[in-house]
Design an enzyme around this catalytic site. Structure first.
Site, PDB file in Angstrom:
ATOM      1  N   HIS A  73      -4.164   5.147   4.032  1.00 64.26           N
ATOM      2  CA  HIS A  73      -4.796   3.924   3.526  1.00 64.26           C
ATOM      3  C   HIS A  73      -4.150   2.657   4.092  1.00 64.26           C
ATOM      4  O   HIS A  73      -4.828   1.781   4.652  1.00 64.26           O
ATOM      5  CB  HIS A  73      -4.704   3.949   2.002  1.00 64.26           C
ATOM      6  N   SER A  91     -11.407  -1.779   0.034  1.00 65.05           N
ATOM      7  CA  SER A  91     -10.123  -1.598   0.712  1.00 65.05           C
ATOM      8  C   SER A  91     -10.169  -2.166   2.114  1.00 65.05           C
ATOM      9  O   SER A  91      -9.194  -2.726   2.609  1.00 65.05           O
ATOM     10  CB  SER A  91      -9.782  -0.112   0.814  1.00 65.05           C
ATOM     11  N   ASP A 150       0.830  -1.197   0.000  1.00 65.24           N
ATOM     12  CA  ASP A 150       0.000   0.000   0.000  1.00 65.24           C
ATOM     13  C   ASP A 150       0.871   1.255   0.000  1.00 65.24           C
ATOM     14  O   ASP A 150       1.983   1.241  -0.533  1.00 65.24           O
ATOM     15  CB  ASP A 150      -0.939  -0.032   1.209  1.00 65.24           C
TER      16      ASP A 150
END
Length: 637
Positions: free
Chosen positions: A207, A383, A166
């Protein structure tokens, strides 16, 4: 051994299949080069790179291939760096130097539904409805991952490492620091071993930290919440935070430390805009194949992928990562069992977990860690779904360290449950061997308790074989109205070494053009009557030139079926305006086992899908034995 499908590409003595991409956009060139030396050796590579002003990394999945990067070059520009390319090519020690083109890869975090700031003074465990759903945020009680049963059995992910591919991980976060595995971490965006997120005012690079908390946030420390596998280790693989992605960065990330990292979690992919058809390039395909063949001491790396956030305007079979046989594609449901607004449907999705994407209740999101020691209730998108699945798989690996990458897929099919999931568009159906599936949710929501109990007694599934079931090569016109219907008769390579009797994955490798690609609808029906929607309408896709070029549409819906018989392919247009199309190729690829995968498994629950499947296998074995005996008697007479 696993190989690819599509056109072939040879490197390091191995033959792989390549997905073919075409774009009308001008290419972008990066400061990354793929270099092959005449004489292999890391010392030689370092010397060559230093002389030309490059940094260097050896690619772990290929002999003689190196990643050269030049920090003095622009990270993205429209013209090739001919000076540096020629400089490398003139060096007699260098066999090949290829400047890497850049392409888009997007995080699959859906936009925040509610921007209200939440007071994070208290632990968030009671708000983690996806772990224990008691009806929080107007959810459906009992609709969760059933981690309680797995934890009560003593499985918490101990000894398992999950790599989060990520934008980095806040490894200083007090809820992550204890479980952070620095030895298995790396920053491929900055080429150093410190995958800390790059600071931005809008916290855009939160994220990866949020995904990491879902998996490995520590328990009972009065900070944020609890990870699904709260005693697992988490590795940060920072690779998303640069202007453009390159094949070499993706491949390096997917192949990073495959003997230390057990599970790779990816919550990103091609742009979810409803008109993109894209997937892994040559090096990344090779790295994936290497991972499932050699990772974890030969048991295979486990790749978990978010199915996509394009909603009803997109189809995850147009995403070559989510639709790969080598990945476990995960979709999401919200806390009352409905689909999220961003959910994409496709026949390659294997199962689902949870996220948010409909409700404005601030507690309906996924509670997890956030940047700079903070917590959040607002994580969402597929996600959030993929890391939850990675956590459940970590619990199963602790229960049985010998599970292969294919074992994990079989366990997912057998233990996922319909529960109270509700798809307003696609009905739940049963395939030819009685396994219930849904076009959006796959085989249902993961059940951690059921998975670890089955994993404890699990015996490795039989060897996997690959068969080209047949091919249609004559061009066929797709009519403006009605459908083009084609059939293929196959014996699934019966009588040969690569006979496939029990299906796992099926691919329809298709080359087709249309005046409007987004209006194209493709269905395939198996000999046992299971219909898979290979491609649904994508109203935003107005492509009329590229089409699909040897694109491997994949389905998991025929899992366990007998591939022998007649397969039917249907192509037509769905839309208001009449369109025209031309099918140039349909090749049927069958992947599965010759012997029954469940016949030797231990059955503890006689109401389970395993019990049903084993009973059917035993009956089929008996029927085939009787048939062989009758034929033998007839021959003697």
């Amino acid at each position: 051994m696993e190989g690819g499908c599509g056109s072939q590409w040879k490197a390091a003595g191995l033959l792989f299949c390549v997905m073919v991409f075409a774009s009308a956009e001008r290419p972008v060139f990066t400061n990354h080069f793929l270099v092959e030396l005449h004489k292999d050796g890391e010392e030689e590579a370092r010397q060559v790179a230093a002389e030309h002003g490059f940094g260097v990394r050896k690619l772990p999945f290929a002999e003689g291939l190196y990643h050269f990067y030049h920090n003095g070059l622009a990270k993205a520009k429209r013209r090739r760096s001919l000076h540096h390319k020629r400089q490398l090519e003139r060096d007699p020690r260098i066999k090949m130097a290829l400047q890497q083109e850049g392409f888009d890869r997007k995080k699959r975090g859906y936009r925040d539904i509610n921007e209200i700031d939440i007071n994070m003074n208290d632990p968030l465990f009671t708000k983690q409805w996806y772990l224990f759903n008691t009806g929080q945020a107007d959810g459906t009680p009992g609709l969760d991952l059933n981690v309680a049963e797995a934890w009560e059995l003593g499985y918490t992910g101990k000894g398992v490492t999950i790599g989060i591919m990520d934008d980095g991980i806040d490894y200083l976060h007090p809820d992550l620091a204890y479980n952070y595995n620095s030895d298995a971490s790396y920053d491929f965006s900055s080429n150093d071993p410190y995958p800390y997120p790059r600071y931005t005012d809008d916290w855009f690079n939160s994220h990866g930290t949020r995904c990491a908390g879902e998996v490995s946030a520590a328990a009972s420390n009065n900070i944020c919440g609890v990870g699904v596998a709260y005693n697992s280790k988490v590795a940060g693989i920072r690779m998303l935070d640069q202007p453009f992605m390159t094949d070499i960065i993706e491949a390096s990330s997917i192949s990073h430390m495959p003997q230390l990292i057990d599970i790779y979690s990816a919550s990103w992919g091609p742009t979810d805009n409803g008109k993109t058809v894209d997937g892994p390039r040559e090096l990344t395909l090779q790295a994936m194949a290497d991972g499932v063949n050699k990772g974890r001491g030969g048991k295979g790396s486990i790749y978990v992928w978010a199915s996509g956030d394009g909603g009803s305007y997109d189809d995850c079979n147009c995403d070559g990562y989510a639709s790969s046989m080598w990945t476990i594609s995960i979709n999401s449901a919200i806390n009352d069992g409905r689909t999220a607004l961003y959910d994409e449907s496709c026949s390659s999705t294997l199962a689902s977990t949870f996220s948010n994407g409909r409700k404005r209740n601030p507690e309906a999101g996924v509670a997890t860690t956030d940047l700079y020691g903070n917590c959040t209730l607002r994580h969402s998108g597929t996600s959030a779904a993929a890391p939850e699945a990675a956590g459940v798989f970590a619990l199963a690996l602790e229960a049985n360290v010998d599970l292969t990458w294919r074992d994990m897929q079989h366990l997912t099919v057998l233990t996922s449950k319909r529960n109270q999931l509700h798809d307003e568009v696609h009905q739940w159906r049963r395939n030819g061997v009685g396994l219930e599936f849904n076009h959006l949710f796959g085989y249902g929501v993961l059940d951690a308790g059921a998975m670890v109990k089955m994993a404890k007694d699990w015996k490795t599934v039989p060897e996997r074989f690959h068969c080209v079931g047949g091919s249609v090569q004559n061009p066929e016109k797709i009519p403006p109205t009605g459908k083009l219907v084609l059939t293929l008769q196959t014996n699934a390579c019966e009588g040969k070494e690569n006979f496939v009797r029990y299906l796992e994955h099926v691919q329809a490798v298709i080359t087709v053009n249309a005046t409007r690609r987004g209006d194209l609808n493709i269905n395939m029906t198996s000999p046992m009557g299971t219909k898979s929607i290979l491609l649904s309408r994508r109203p935003r896709d107005d492509d009329s030139k590229v089409g699909f070029d040897k694109w491997p549409f994949m389905t998991t819906h025929t899992w366990g079926e007998d591939a022998r018989g007649t397969w039917t392919l249907e192509l037509g247009f769905v839309g208001s305006a009449p369109q025209k199309g031309l099918l140039k190729e349909w090749t049927l690829m069958l992947h599965g086992t010759q012997s029954a995968p469940y016949i030797d498994q231990v059955v503890r629950d006689y109401q389970s899908k395993l019990a049903m499947s084993k009973k059917q296998e035993l009956e089929e074995e008996l029927d085939e034995a009787v048939e062989r005996s009758l034929q033998s008697i007839l021959r003697k007479n």
